[in-house]
Design a protein around this motif. Structure first.
Motif, PDB file in Angstrom:
ATOM      1  N   VAL A   1     -69.725 103.344  62.111  1.00  0.00           N
ATOM      2  CA  VAL A   1     -68.346 103.793  61.904  1.00  0.00           C
ATOM      3  C   VAL A   1     -67.839 103.282  60.570  1.00  0.00           C
ATOM      4  O   VAL A   1     -68.373 102.337  60.004  1.00  0.00           O
TER       5      VAL A   1
ATOM      6  N   ASP B   1     -63.183  94.886  58.399  1.00  0.00           N
ATOM      7  CA  ASP B   1     -62.817  96.304  58.372  1.00  0.00           C
ATOM      8  C   ASP B   1     -61.880  96.544  57.211  1.00  0.00           C
ATOM      9  O   ASP B   1     -60.838  95.904  57.140  1.00  0.00           O
TER      10      ASP B   1
ATOM     11  N   ALA C   1     -68.702 104.824  69.911  1.00  0.00           N
ATOM     12  CA  ALA C   1     -68.376 105.626  68.732  1.00  0.00           C
ATOM     13  C   ALA C   1     -69.025 106.969  69.005  1.00  0.00           C
ATOM     14  O   ALA C   1     -70.249 107.085  68.941  1.00  0.00           O
TER      15      ALA C   1
ATOM     16  N   ALA D   1     -65.879  96.985  67.729  1.00  0.00           N
ATOM     17  CA  ALA D   1     -65.717  97.838  66.543  1.00  0.00           C
ATOM     18  C   ALA D   1     -66.399  97.204  65.336  1.00  0.00           C
ATOM     19  O   ALA D   1     -67.008  97.886  64.511  1.00  0.00           O
TER      20      ALA D   1
ATOM     21  N   SER E   1     -63.821 106.345  70.868  1.00  0.00           N
ATOM     22  CA  SER E   1     -63.102 107.064  69.807  1.00  0.00           C
ATOM     23  C   SER E   1     -64.082 107.858  68.951  1.00  0.00           C
ATOM     24  O   SER E   1     -65.255 107.496  68.820  1.00  0.00           O
ATOM     25  N   GLU E   2     -63.547 108.966  68.399  1.00  0.00           N
ATOM     26  CA  GLU E   2     -64.376 109.804  67.506  1.00  0.00           C
ATOM     27  C   GLU E   2     -63.962 109.619  66.058  1.00  0.00           C
ATOM     28  O   GLU E   2     -64.589 110.179  65.160  1.00  0.00           O
ATOM     29  N   THR E   3     -62.901 108.821  65.856  1.00  0.00           N
ATOM     30  CA  THR E   3     -62.367 108.684  64.498  1.00  0.00           C
ATOM     31  C   THR E   3     -63.323 107.891  63.598  1.00  0.00           C
ATOM     32  O   THR E   3     -63.795 106.822  63.987  1.00  0.00           O
ATOM     33  N   ALA E   4     -63.566 108.426  62.415  1.00  0.00           N
ATOM     34  CA  ALA E   4     -64.370 107.761  61.368  1.00  0.00           C
ATOM     35  C   ALA E   4     -65.772 107.390  61.845  1.00  0.00           C
ATOM     36  O   ALA E   4     -66.343 106.393  61.421  1.00  0.00           O
ATOM     37  N   VAL E   5     -66.345 108.205  62.736  1.00  0.00           N
ATOM     38  CA  VAL E   5     -67.699 107.904  63.224  1.00  0.00           C
ATOM     39  C   VAL E   5     -68.727 108.556  62.303  1.00  0.00           C
ATOM     40  O   VAL E   5     -68.627 109.736  61.989  1.00  0.00           O
TER      41      VAL E   5
ATOM     42  N   LYS F   1     -69.286  98.800  63.036  1.00  0.00           N
ATOM     43  CA  LYS F   1     -69.088  98.921  61.589  1.00  0.00           C
ATOM     44  C   LYS F   1     -70.272  98.290  60.863  1.00  0.00           C
ATOM     45  O   LYS F   1     -70.834  98.854  59.927  1.00  0.00           O
TER      46      LYS F   1
ATOM     47  N   PHE G   1     -61.874 103.336  62.384  1.00  0.00           N
ATOM     48  CA  PHE G   1     -62.396 103.415  63.749  1.00  0.00           C
ATOM     49  C   PHE G   1     -61.756 102.348  64.638  1.00  0.00           C
ATOM     50  O   PHE G   1     -61.319 102.625  65.755  1.00  0.00           O
TER      51      PHE G   1
ATOM     52  N   LEU H   1     -59.806 103.000  68.075  1.00  0.00           N
ATOM     53  CA  LEU H   1     -60.380 102.523  69.348  1.00  0.00           C
ATOM     54  C   LEU H   1     -59.321 101.731  70.130  1.00  0.00           C
ATOM     55  O   LEU H   1     -59.149 101.905  71.333  1.00  0.00           O
TER      56      LEU H   1
END
Ligand code: PEP
Ligand code: MG
Length: 960
Positions: A179, A431, A236, A170, A204-208, A174, A183, A187
């Motif tokens: 992302v 992050d 991502a 991740a 994961s699709e979050t915050a991509v 980033k 994310f 993940l």
């Protein structure tokens, strides 16, 4: 924060001309509180320099450096003009994106727009859009390719479980801006999927922001659900960009080739297997981008235009990232290259493009149609305006990964030999959320983190024995309190940034500004700022540092911050190896102060070394050997013991004089920058200060120190010396190392420009104040004053006359006046100068650079600038002969004076004094005691007849 937002688009606007459109856009920025009204002037001025029309009906008006202080908050406001506005040359703008930015943050917008720019029918669609969301979809909706390159692969990381691997994956995503915040957590929460062969998949699709795939393998096989974990893919996902990759991966697994990935030892192998972006093995060259606003639309357009003129592929990449076609404007903009970053061009062999390589490098260096201020490279390139080092032609061996048995050459930073397993510490990624829980709450979090880091630094200060270290940490403390930094952070917090986002952005801004200064020393302070910045961010984000191995190891890092080194257990870190950094970077200074052998600037490939691979590094020669065989290691261990024993014996006899076995005495003096260190140097056995570099006295002040302040400094040195002589060099700045408070126009060739005596004779008030302070501080004690960079007899006479006048005013009893021999013309004229001076001191660092015409800091050539070159020795010989003919003495104060192979030659040539660093004093004294004058005289005479430095070294070796 730059994001394209539907609320910031005003649809269906009308403007009869560009001036009106600019006024409307400025008005909307002002109304929304992004800028002050004066920003309109910036927009106009920028357009006057060149149109901001980008293509596809889009223009991106923005301000100039002069109107940056009009920006309150960075951001954009957009207007759609369905009837079009003529942006110059008949180019019609249908969408204007007005940017309020303090630095080159607008490159982010260009990155966001690049996919859109590749679309052929965008212009019409932008014109016809009815809703803001339609515009956004048009700008962002084109299918995005999956990011998969070397920056997204990390092998053999020290991980405890799959969670650790996922964090790493991740972080890389980033870092590559695939992302945003949120994310990593999503993940972790997703269900791991086993693919077989120990490979796992998380998605994961979050915050991509754009699709990307990271691949990470652990150092040791891990376990999950009673199955082995040998590698983890972190996807991502956004849209369908990853479909092709998935299909390829399935084929690979079905074909039973999963092991290739699980056991991969190089990033390249992984990328080749997965079909990712692999830099081709083509001829390449690098250049540092110097454009103030990075590779923005105008220079990118110019670069694409130039590249298109040549048949054959031309690719370019930034700081080792994935290469893109240099012929595609949208791809160039997507690089988001900023000032100071390195562009690497790769050209297809055997095509006209290959012949264009140097031309393209030259065009980038010349600014691609813009006026550019050269960048002071952080490392290993030396500082300086427009010097040839801005381009470094890549050594082909640099392209290849390091393998067992390989040897590599880098910059020698701290002496000594080290053997041990590599402990590779990858750069930390943090992050954090962009926005926070309100200014007050975020301020509280930041204050708590600052307090923790402050306490940590204070503990380090208390623990640090070396004053060089304490000084650095005191500077770090000051950085934490810096009012400018705090002011910037307060503004960001007010604009709703989170504590981490505000801190990170402010530190980066301040560090970039430092780097932009044309001064190597000041630019390297940017590394300190980032070091402090990382520590505070780690507190805010709860990130812990990598675990140290138990046995003594070689620390391998991108760049080692001083804090990193000082925190390490001296007993365990036997050597330091960095990808970046120069010999005068803080990490090198700290390594020297701690006595840890170090080599720096070895290139990014050292970060790919397999963890625990045995390294042998030689901090004297700057050489690195990978996994040498046992007999080689044995020999080195023995050599190390001999060296340690030699040092012990030399230190025990440090107060004895340096007299050859046949009774010839040579004075051993010390080179100092800090007047407070004089007493400590005497304690090391120094018989005098042979060179006080007074520019450090000047650099430690915000404005030129007055006479009283200087007098106090020089008194301190004389007091510390307790009757031993002090040789002071008058201010030696200018050219490549300007004083911040002494503005000088930038020069094409700073080493050949206004520096040293050439500067102070043009600013006689500076010289006179310094000379007065020196004369007053002397109080009958032995004071020697010398002038740097004398190249012409007139310069010496002019400086001497000033001093003679002041001596009438402030008489002294024990003063000698001399010059440094650093320019070949001075050595050649030594017979003319000798009757007039009291002494000469040979600055071999500069004398070698000017004699051999090799920049002393050149990353590729400086190894060839050897002061034992016969041409340099002949100049020293002429100097000594001329001086002795008139009963004057000669010292050598360049680095050569401490070189064990040079000492016999210099003594043989008749040099009377050697001035070296405090640590070298006992060793140089010991070396002189081993010599016999008669033998070294014939050795020196032979050296003068030789043709190369290598031959000289060989002939001295034979003397041992
Ligand atoms: C030299 O040039 O050798 C010298 C001693 O001066 P500096 O390294 O400070 O330029
Ligand atoms: Mg010099």
């Amino acid at each position: 924060m730059f994001e394209l937002n539907a609320q910031h688009i005003r649809m269906a606007q009308q403007a009869p001309d560009k001036a009106t459109a600019l006024a409307m856009l400025a008005e909307s920025l002002v109304t929304d509180g992004l800028v002050a009204p004066g920003y309109l002037e910036g927009l106009k001025a920028r357009e006057a320099q060149g149109s901001t029309y980008l293509g596809q009906g889009i223009a991106i008006p923005h301000g100039t450096p002069q109107t940056r202080d009009q920006v309150h908050v960075t951001g954009v406001r957009m207007m759609q003009f369905p009837h079009g506005v003529d942006w110059g040359d008949g180019q019609l703008t249908y969408l204007a994106i007005a940017i309020a930015a303090k630095s080159d943050e607008h490159l982010r917008i260009l990155q966001l727009l690049t996919r859109a720019l590749g679309e052929s029918d965008l212009q019409q669609a932008l014109r016809e859009a009815r809703e803001p969301q339609q515009i956004l979809d048009l700008l962002q909706g084109a299918p995005q390719a999956l990011a998969l390159d070397e920056e997204l692969v990390q092998l053999a990381i020290d991980a405890e479980d799959l969670e650790d691997l996922a964090w790493q994956g991740a972080r890389m995503l980033k870092h590559m801006e695939c992302v945003g915040a949120g994310f990593a957590g999503a993940l972790q929460a997703s269900q791991p999927l086993p693919l077989g062969d120990g490979l796992w998949w998380l998605n994961s699709e979050t915050a991509v922001k754009r699709p990307g795939l990271a691949f990470v393998t652990p150092l040791q096989t891990l376990q999950l659900q009673e199955q082995p974990v040998r590698g983890l893919f972190c996807l991502a996902s956004l849209g369908e960009g990853h479909r092709a990759l998935l299909e390829r991966l399935c084929d690979l697994l079905v074909a039973g080739r999963g092991q290739e990935l699980a056991q991969a030892t190089s990033r390249r192998a992984v990328l080749e297997a997965l079909g990712g972006e692999v830099a081709p093995d083509w001829p390449s060259a690098q250049v540092v981008l110097a454009n103030a606003h990075g590779l923005h639309a105008r220079p990118a357009k110019e670069l694409a235009r130039l590249a298109k003129a040549y048949d054959g592929e031309i690719r370019v990449r930034v700081d080792g990232g994935a290469p893109v076609s240099a012929k595609s404007l949208s791809r160039l903009l997507a690089l988001g290259a900023r000032r100071g970053q390195t562009l690497e061009f790769l050209v297809e062999p055997g095509t006209p493009a290959a012949a264009a390589l140097n031309y393209l490098i030259g065009a980038v260096q010349a600014g691609l149609g813009e006026e550019v201020e050269p960048v002071t490279a952080s490392a290993p390139a030396p500082a300086g305006a427009a010097r040839v080092t801005a381009i470094s032609l890549v050594d082909p061996s640099e392209q290849l990964p390091l393998a067992p048995g390989d040897r590599a050459q880098a910059v020698a930073a701290a002496p000594g030999l080290a053997v041990g397993p590599a402990h590779v510490v990858a750069p930390q990624h943090f992050d954090y959320p962009a926005t926070g829980a309100g200014a007050a709450a975020e301020r509280q979090r930041l204050d708590a983190a600052l307090a923790a880091v402050r306490a940590d630094i204070e503990a380090l200060i208390a623990r640090s024995e070396a004053s060089a270290l304490r000084e650095i940490f005191l500077t770090h403390l000051e950085m934490l309190e810096d009012p400018d930094l705090q002011q910037g952070i307060a503004a960001r917090l007010k604009a709703n940034a989170s504590a981490a986002a505000a801190w990170d952005a402010q530190i980066e801004e301040a560090a970039s500004q430092q780097e932009a200064l044309h001064d190597k020393l000041l630019a390297e302070r940017a590394a300190d700022l980032r070091d402090v910045g990382r520590r505070v961010l780690a507190q805010l984000c709860g990130v812990e540092s990598a675990r140290e191995p138990e046995e003594p190891y070689v620390l391998v890092m991108d760049e080692v911050g001083p804090g990193d080194v000082a925190r390490l257990d001296r007993e365990r870190v036997c050597g330091i190896l960095t990808a970046r950094g120069g010999a005068s970077s803080h990490s090198a200074i700290v390594a020297r102060a701690l006595g840890i052998p170090a080599i720096v600037g070895a290139g990014r490939r050292v970060l790919d070394l397999a963890p625990r691979s045995v390294l042998l590094l030689d901090g004297d020669k700057g050489t690195l050997e990978i996994a040498p065989d046992a007999s080689r290691i044995d020999a080195v261990q023995r050599e190390r013991e001999v060296q340690a024993e030699r040092r012990r014996a030399a230190e025990a006899r440090r107060f004895e004089s340096a007299t050859t076995c046949d009774g010839h005495h040579v004075e051993i003096a010390v080179n100092l920058g800090d007047t407070a260190q004089a007493a400590a140097a005497v304690e090391q056995g120094a018989e005098a200060v042979g060179l006080l570099r007074t520019e450090l006295v000047f650099m430690s002040h915000d404005s030129a120190p007055d006479e009283a302040a200087q007098e106090a400094e020089y008194r301190r040195a004389l007091d510390g010396l307790a009757g031993k002589p002090l040789v002071v060099r008058t201010l030696d700045v200018g050219g490549d190392k300007p004083l911040p408070y002494l503005p000088l126009p930038p020069e094409e060739n700073p080493f050949l420009g206004i520096r040293g005596i050439r500067l102070t004779l043009r600013r006689p008030e500076l010289l006179e104040t310094q000379l007065r302070a020196l004369l007053k501080a002397a109080d009958g004690r032995p004071l020697r004053i010398m002038f740097p960079m004398i190249g012409r007899v007139e310069e010496w006479r002019q400086a001497r006359d000033i001093l003679d006048r002041l001596r009438q005013e402030i008489p002294t009893t024990d003063l000698q006046v001399g010059i440094m021999i650093e320019v070949p013309s001075a050595a050649l004229l030594a017979p003319v100068l000798a009757p007039e001076v009291d002494f000469f001191s040979v600055g071999t660092n500069d004398l070698t650079q000017y004699t051999l015409a090799i920049d002393r800091g050149h990353p590729l050539l400086s190894g060839e600038a050897d002061g034992l070159h016969p041409s340099v020795l002949r100049l020293i010989d002429m100097t000594v002969r001329a001086a002795h003919a008139h009963g004057k003495w000669v010292g050598v104060c360049g680095e050569l004076a401490a070189d064990p192979l040079a000492v016999p030659v210099l003594v043989g040539l008749g040099v009377d004094e050697l001035s070296v660093s405090a640590r070298s004093v006992p060793l140089v004294k010991a070396r002189v005691r081993e010599l016999e004058l008669r033998r070294v005289q014939s050795c020196a005479a032979r050296a003068l007849e030789l043709g190369t430095a290598a031959e000289v070294r060989q002939s001295v070796e034979a003397l041992r």
